[in-house]
Design an enzyme around this catalytic site. Structure first.
Site, PDB file in Angstrom:
ATOM      1  CG  ASP A  29      -2.052   0.990   1.094  1.00 35.01           C
ATOM      2  OD1 ASP A  29      -3.218   0.547   0.983  1.00 35.01           O
ATOM      3  OD2 ASP A  29      -1.790   2.210   1.102  1.00 35.01           O
ATOM      4  CG  ASN A  87     -12.236  -0.615   3.735  1.00 30.22           C
ATOM      5  OD1 ASN A  87     -12.557  -1.065   4.828  1.00 30.22           O
ATOM      6  ND2 ASN A  87     -11.106   0.023   3.525  1.00 30.22           N
ATOM      7  CG  HIS A 100      -8.701  -3.037  -2.471  1.00 27.09           C
ATOM      8  ND1 HIS A 100      -9.630  -2.344  -3.201  1.00 27.09           N
ATOM      9  CD2 HIS A 100      -8.532  -2.347  -1.323  1.00 27.09           C
ATOM     10  CE1 HIS A 100     -10.003  -1.266  -2.518  1.00 27.09           C
ATOM     11  NE2 HIS A 100      -9.362  -1.246  -1.371  1.00 27.09           N
TER      12      HIS A 100
HETATM   13  P1  AMP Z   1      -9.670   1.362   0.185  1.00 30.82           P
HETATM   14  O1  AMP Z   1      -9.778   2.639   0.991  1.00 30.82           O
HETATM   15  O2  AMP Z   1     -10.087   0.145   0.937  1.00 30.82           O
HETATM   16  O3  AMP Z   1     -10.362   1.500  -1.160  1.00 30.82           O
HETATM   17  O4  AMP Z   1      -8.132   1.158  -0.064  1.00 30.82           O
HETATM   18  C1  AMP Z   1      -7.449   1.706  -1.133  1.00 30.82           C
HETATM   19  C2  AMP Z   1      -5.988   1.678  -0.746  1.00 30.82           C
HETATM   20  O5  AMP Z   1      -5.229   1.874  -1.907  1.00 30.82           O
HETATM   21  C3  AMP Z   1      -5.569   2.776   0.248  1.00 30.82           C
HETATM   22  O6  AMP Z   1      -5.065   2.166   1.429  1.00 30.82           O
HETATM   23  C4  AMP Z   1      -4.502   3.555  -0.505  1.00 30.82           C
HETATM   24  O7  AMP Z   1      -3.442   3.967   0.307  1.00 30.82           O
HETATM   25  C5  AMP Z   1      -4.054   2.534  -1.547  1.00 30.82           C
HETATM   26  N1  AMP Z   1      -3.495   3.093  -2.769  1.00 30.82           N
HETATM   27  C6  AMP Z   1      -3.967   4.102  -3.507  1.00 30.82           C
HETATM   28  N2  AMP Z   1      -3.198   4.305  -4.596  1.00 30.82           N
HETATM   29  C7  AMP Z   1      -2.193   3.377  -4.529  1.00 30.82           C
HETATM   30  C8  AMP Z   1      -1.086   3.067  -5.362  1.00 30.82           C
HETATM   31  N3  AMP Z   1      -0.835   3.734  -6.502  1.00 30.82           N
HETATM   32  N4  AMP Z   1      -0.264   2.058  -4.980  1.00 30.82           N
HETATM   33  C9  AMP Z   1      -0.507   1.371  -3.851  1.00 30.82           C
HETATM   34  N5  AMP Z   1      -1.550   1.615  -3.036  1.00 30.82           N
HETATM   35  C10 AMP Z   1      -2.388   2.609  -3.365  1.00 30.82           C
END
Ligand code: AMP
Length: 112
Positions: A29, A87, A100
């Protein structure tokens, strides 16, 4: 609909990839909430949320859970413990609409 996770699957944007097979991709992440914070995603881009999964997606969802189990062992957090989070949609806190699973570990997790 393509999201940035789809772009990571297609290597159009970079990510710190820790595991890949024919069905799933796992990467760190970008904003880690724990010493180990991995996202495990299906390579398929047609499951935006858990609510969109079908009965026929069961094997894929199970494979993702077992991938989390294996990664936790490899990362050395299986015995100390870890947390899995998924989520779903707005009130669930979902921000990226490509299914995810969050794998978090390496520190004491607190209550909700
Ligand atoms: P959610 O809030 O459950 O949709 O989680 C999305 C996650 O994606 C968050 O924890 C972000 O920090 C992560 N995220 C967003 N963009 C990226 C990226 N380019 N590479 C890795 N993680 C990311």
């Amino acid at each position: 609909m393509a999201t940035l996770f789809g772009k990571i699957v297609r290597r159009e944007i970079p990510a710190d990839i820790v595991y890949e097979d024919d069905q799933v991709l796992a990467f760190r992440d970008i904003n880690p909430q724990a010493p180990q914070h991995i996202l495990i995603i299906p390579k398929r881009e047609d499951i935006p949320t858990l609510d969109d999964a079908k009965d026929s997606d069961g094997p894929l969802l199970g494979h993702r859970l077992l991938t989390a189990q294996k990664l936790a062992r490899e990362l050395g957090i299986a015995e100390s413990g870890y947390r899995l989070i998924m989520n779903c949609r707005e009130e669930g806190g979902q921000t990226v609409y490509h299914l995810h699973l969050h794998l978090l570990g390496g520190r004491q997790m607190l209550g909700f």
